[in-house]
Design a protein around this motif. Structure first.
Motif, PDB file in Angstrom:
ATOM      1  N   GLU A  79      34.064 -13.262 -29.782  1.00 53.29           N
ATOM      2  CA  GLU A  79      34.719 -12.794 -28.571  1.00 53.29           C
ATOM      3  C   GLU A  79      36.193 -12.590 -28.874  1.00 53.29           C
ATOM      4  OE1 GLU A  79      32.189 -14.937 -25.063  1.00 53.29           O
ATOM      5  OE2 GLU A  79      33.745 -16.123 -26.062  1.00 53.29           O
ATOM      6  N   VAL A  80      36.807 -11.716 -28.084  1.00 53.87           N
ATOM      7  CA  VAL A  80      38.248 -11.532 -28.179  1.00 53.87           C
ATOM      8  C   VAL A  80      38.818 -11.577 -26.765  1.00 53.87           C
ATOM      9  CG1 VAL A  80      38.097  -8.980 -28.191  1.00 53.87           C
ATOM     10  CG2 VAL A  80      40.138 -10.105 -29.100  1.00 53.87           C
ATOM     11  N   ILE A  81      39.863 -12.395 -26.613  1.00 52.32           N
ATOM     12  CA  ILE A  81      40.667 -12.307 -25.400  1.00 52.32           C
ATOM     13  C   ILE A  81      41.575 -11.116 -25.633  1.00 52.32           C
ATOM     14  CG2 ILE A  81      42.480 -13.391 -24.034  1.00 52.32           C
ATOM     15  CD1 ILE A  81      41.224 -16.103 -24.790  1.00 52.32           C
ATOM     16  N   LEU A  82      41.507 -10.166 -24.750  1.00 51.05           N
ATOM     17  CA  LEU A  82      42.257  -8.913 -24.897  1.00 51.05           C
ATOM     18  C   LEU A  82      42.942  -8.643 -23.560  1.00 51.05           C
ATOM     19  CD1 LEU A  82      42.672  -6.788 -27.117  1.00 51.05           C
ATOM     20  CD2 LEU A  82      40.740  -5.536 -26.168  1.00 51.05           C
ATOM     21  N   GLY A  83      44.195  -9.053 -23.476  1.00 55.39           N
ATOM     22  CA  GLY A  83      44.909  -8.925 -22.212  1.00 55.39           C
ATOM     23  C   GLY A  83      44.313  -9.857 -21.177  1.00 55.39           C
ATOM     24  N   ASP A  84      43.844  -9.286 -20.093  1.00 56.74           N
ATOM     25  CA  ASP A  84      43.317 -10.093 -18.989  1.00 56.74           C
ATOM     26  C   ASP A  84      41.796 -10.128 -18.954  1.00 56.74           C
ATOM     27  OD1 ASP A  84      42.787  -7.514 -18.237  1.00 56.74           O
ATOM     28  OD2 ASP A  84      43.772  -7.647 -16.285  1.00 56.74           O
ATOM     29  N   ARG A  85      41.165  -9.927 -20.119  1.00 58.21           N
ATOM     30  CA  ARG A  85      39.702  -9.956 -20.150  1.00 58.21           C
ATOM     31  C   ARG A  85      39.203 -10.587 -21.448  1.00 58.21           C
ATOM     32  NH1 ARG A  85      41.350  -4.761 -21.613  1.00 58.21           N
ATOM     33  NH2 ARG A  85      40.108  -3.733 -23.204  1.00 58.21           N
ATOM     34  N   VAL A  86      37.933 -10.950 -21.440  1.00 59.91           N
ATOM     35  CA  VAL A  86      37.250 -11.456 -22.623  1.00 59.91           C
ATOM     36  C   VAL A  86      36.140 -10.469 -22.943  1.00 59.91           C
ATOM     37  CG1 VAL A  86      35.879 -13.333 -23.602  1.00 59.91           C
ATOM     38  CG2 VAL A  86      37.735 -13.854 -22.017  1.00 59.91           C
ATOM     39  N   GLU A  87      36.102 -10.006 -24.183  1.00 62.94           N
ATOM     40  CA  GLU A  87      35.099  -9.037 -24.608  1.00 62.94           C
ATOM     41  C   GLU A  87      34.277  -9.613 -25.753  1.00 62.94           C
ATOM     42  OE1 GLU A  87      34.510  -6.047 -23.313  1.00 62.94           O
ATOM     43  OE2 GLU A  87      36.271  -5.801 -22.032  1.00 62.94           O
TER      44      GLU A  87
ATOM     45  N   THR B 112      50.052  -6.796 -25.765  1.00 62.06           N
ATOM     46  CA  THR B 112      48.794  -7.333 -25.250  1.00 62.06           C
ATOM     47  C   THR B 112      48.476  -8.684 -25.890  1.00 62.06           C
ATOM     48  OG1 THR B 112      47.934  -5.085 -24.975  1.00 62.06           O
ATOM     49  CG2 THR B 112      46.322  -6.882 -24.986  1.00 62.06           C
ATOM     50  N   PHE B 113      48.270  -9.701 -25.044  1.00 63.53           N
ATOM     51  CA  PHE B 113      47.827 -10.985 -25.580  1.00 63.53           C
ATOM     52  C   PHE B 113      46.444 -10.808 -26.178  1.00 63.53           C
ATOM     53  CE2 PHE B 113      51.024 -12.893 -22.770  1.00 63.53           C
ATOM     54  CZ  PHE B 113      51.609 -13.749 -23.685  1.00 63.53           C
TER      55      PHE B 113
ATOM     56  N   GLN C 222      49.179 -17.790 -15.833  1.00 63.19           N
ATOM     57  CA  GLN C 222      48.595 -16.548 -15.340  1.00 63.19           C
ATOM     58  C   GLN C 222      47.249 -16.272 -16.022  1.00 63.19           C
ATOM     59  OE1 GLN C 222      51.189 -13.183 -15.591  1.00 63.19           O
ATOM     60  NE2 GLN C 222      49.700 -11.800 -14.672  1.00 63.19           N
ATOM     61  N   LEU C 223      47.168 -16.455 -17.338  1.00 67.10           N
ATOM     62  CA  LEU C 223      45.918 -16.243 -18.060  1.00 67.10           C
ATOM     63  C   LEU C 223      44.841 -17.232 -17.609  1.00 67.10           C
ATOM     64  CD1 LEU C 223      47.309 -15.599 -21.644  1.00 67.10           C
ATOM     65  CD2 LEU C 223      46.024 -13.967 -20.260  1.00 67.10           C
ATOM     66  N   ARG C 224      45.246 -18.460 -17.339  1.00 63.07           N
ATOM     67  CA  ARG C 224      44.286 -19.500 -16.946  1.00 63.07           C
ATOM     68  C   ARG C 224      43.702 -19.278 -15.556  1.00 63.07           C
ATOM     69  NH1 ARG C 224      47.941 -24.029 -19.636  1.00 63.07           N
ATOM     70  NH2 ARG C 224      46.803 -24.306 -21.572  1.00 63.07           N
ATOM     71  N   ARG C 225      44.276 -18.397 -14.782  1.00 60.70           N
ATOM     72  CA  ARG C 225      43.739 -18.113 -13.444  1.00 60.70           C
ATOM     73  C   ARG C 225      42.362 -17.467 -13.509  1.00 60.70           C
ATOM     74  NH1 ARG C 225      49.412 -15.924 -11.726  1.00 60.70           N
ATOM     75  NH2 ARG C 225      50.396 -17.896 -11.228  1.00 60.70           N
ATOM     76  N   ASP C 226      42.096 -16.786 -14.614  1.00 61.25           N
ATOM     77  CA  ASP C 226      40.784 -16.153 -14.797  1.00 61.25           C
ATOM     78  C   ASP C 226      39.850 -17.172 -15.443  1.00 61.25           C
ATOM     79  OD1 ASP C 226      38.640 -14.755 -16.352  1.00 61.25           O
ATOM     80  OD2 ASP C 226      39.566 -12.989 -15.431  1.00 61.25           O
ATOM     81  N   ASP C 227      38.742 -17.476 -14.757  1.00 61.02           N
ATOM     82  CA  ASP C 227      37.796 -18.501 -15.215  1.00 61.02           C
ATOM     83  C   ASP C 227      37.266 -18.223 -16.618  1.00 61.02           C
ATOM     84  OD1 ASP C 227      37.026 -20.886 -14.112  1.00 61.02           O
ATOM     85  OD2 ASP C 227      35.010 -20.159 -13.626  1.00 61.02           O
ATOM     86  N   ARG C 228      36.902 -16.972 -16.893  1.00 59.77           N
ATOM     87  CA  ARG C 228      36.320 -16.643 -18.195  1.00 59.77           C
ATOM     88  C   ARG C 228      37.343 -16.817 -19.319  1.00 59.77           C
ATOM     89  NH1 ARG C 228      33.571 -11.178 -20.315  1.00 59.77           N
ATOM     90  NH2 ARG C 228      32.467 -12.145 -22.027  1.00 59.77           N
ATOM     91  N   ILE C 229      38.572 -16.431 -19.072  1.00 57.08           N
ATOM     92  CA  ILE C 229      39.622 -16.611 -20.078  1.00 57.08           C
ATOM     93  C   ILE C 229      39.907 -18.097 -20.265  1.00 57.08           C
ATOM     94  CG2 ILE C 229      42.074 -16.258 -20.588  1.00 57.08           C
ATOM     95  CD1 ILE C 229      41.817 -13.481 -19.360  1.00 57.08           C
ATOM     96  N   ARG C 230      40.029 -18.833 -19.159  1.00 58.36           N
ATOM     97  CA  ARG C 230      40.341 -20.261 -19.244  1.00 58.36           C
ATOM     98  C   ARG C 230      39.309 -21.010 -20.101  1.00 58.36           C
ATOM     99  NH1 ARG C 230      40.829 -21.389 -14.188  1.00 58.36           N
ATOM    100  NH2 ARG C 230      38.700 -22.092 -13.841  1.00 58.36           N
ATOM    101  N   ARG C 231      38.026 -20.651 -19.977  1.00 55.46           N
ATOM    102  CA  ARG C 231      36.981 -21.332 -20.745  1.00 55.46           C
ATOM    103  C   ARG C 231      37.082 -21.053 -22.233  1.00 55.46           C
ATOM    104  NH1 ARG C 231      31.884 -19.328 -17.998  1.00 55.46           N
ATOM    105  NH2 ARG C 231      33.325 -18.051 -16.861  1.00 55.46           N
TER     106      ARG C 231
END
Length: 151
Positions: free
Chosen positions: A81-89, A103-104, A138-147
């Motif tokens: 997986e890659v964290i790419l900005g505000d999403r996980v792919e 982009t983070f 800000q990144l941790r607000r998204d559940d999928r990114i936080r995990r």
């Protein structure tokens, strides 16, 4: 004189190219190595980019970072997986990833085998930056990114 060359590979290792630690300081990465394949050699100064191979062992991850230069990644081995900005792919073998400036991003080897990829960057580039506390929140607000987030 022709200074062209071939760097031969065997089993995701390139002959004559040192296998190095990803970084030597910090604890914001885990189980990752790199090989600088093209662009760093004495006869390769005319190349305006560097081609490097990174390999993350199962459970490994790269640094969560951003920078102002773009770069490209081509997955050669494994999945993850890659964290790419505000999403996980989800990423898999032969996927190509463009990481835009600012982009983070953070790579994770989530499969049962190593995740190996080529990373191509400009020879002259800025240094990576870690997220500030505010950016992390800000990144941790998204559940999928936080995990997935490892810092």
């Amino acid at each position: 004189m022709d200074k062209s060359k071939i760097v031969r590979a065997q089993g995701y290792r390139w002959q004559g190219v040192p296998l190095r630690e990803y970084k030597t300081e910090g604890s914001h990465f885990h189980a990752i190595t790199r090989q600088s394949l093209l662009g760093e050699g004495e006869d390769e100064q005319a190349v305006n980019f560097l081609t490097r191979y990174f390999e993350l062992q199962p459970g490994g991850y790269s640094t969560l970072e951003h920078h102002q230069h773009p770069h490209t990644v081509v997955v050669l081995r494994g999945s993850g997986e890659v964290i790419l900005g505000d999403r996980v792919e989800t990423i898999d073998r032969h996927d190509c990833i463009y990481i835009a400036p600012g982009t983070f991003h953070q790579f994770h080897a989530s499969g049962g085998e190593p995740l190996g990829f080529l990373c191509i960057v400009d020879r002259h580039r800025d240094r990576p930056a870690l997220p500030s506390q505010e950016e992390l929140e800000q990144l941790r607000r998204d559940d999928r990114i936080r995990r997935r987030l490892r810092i």
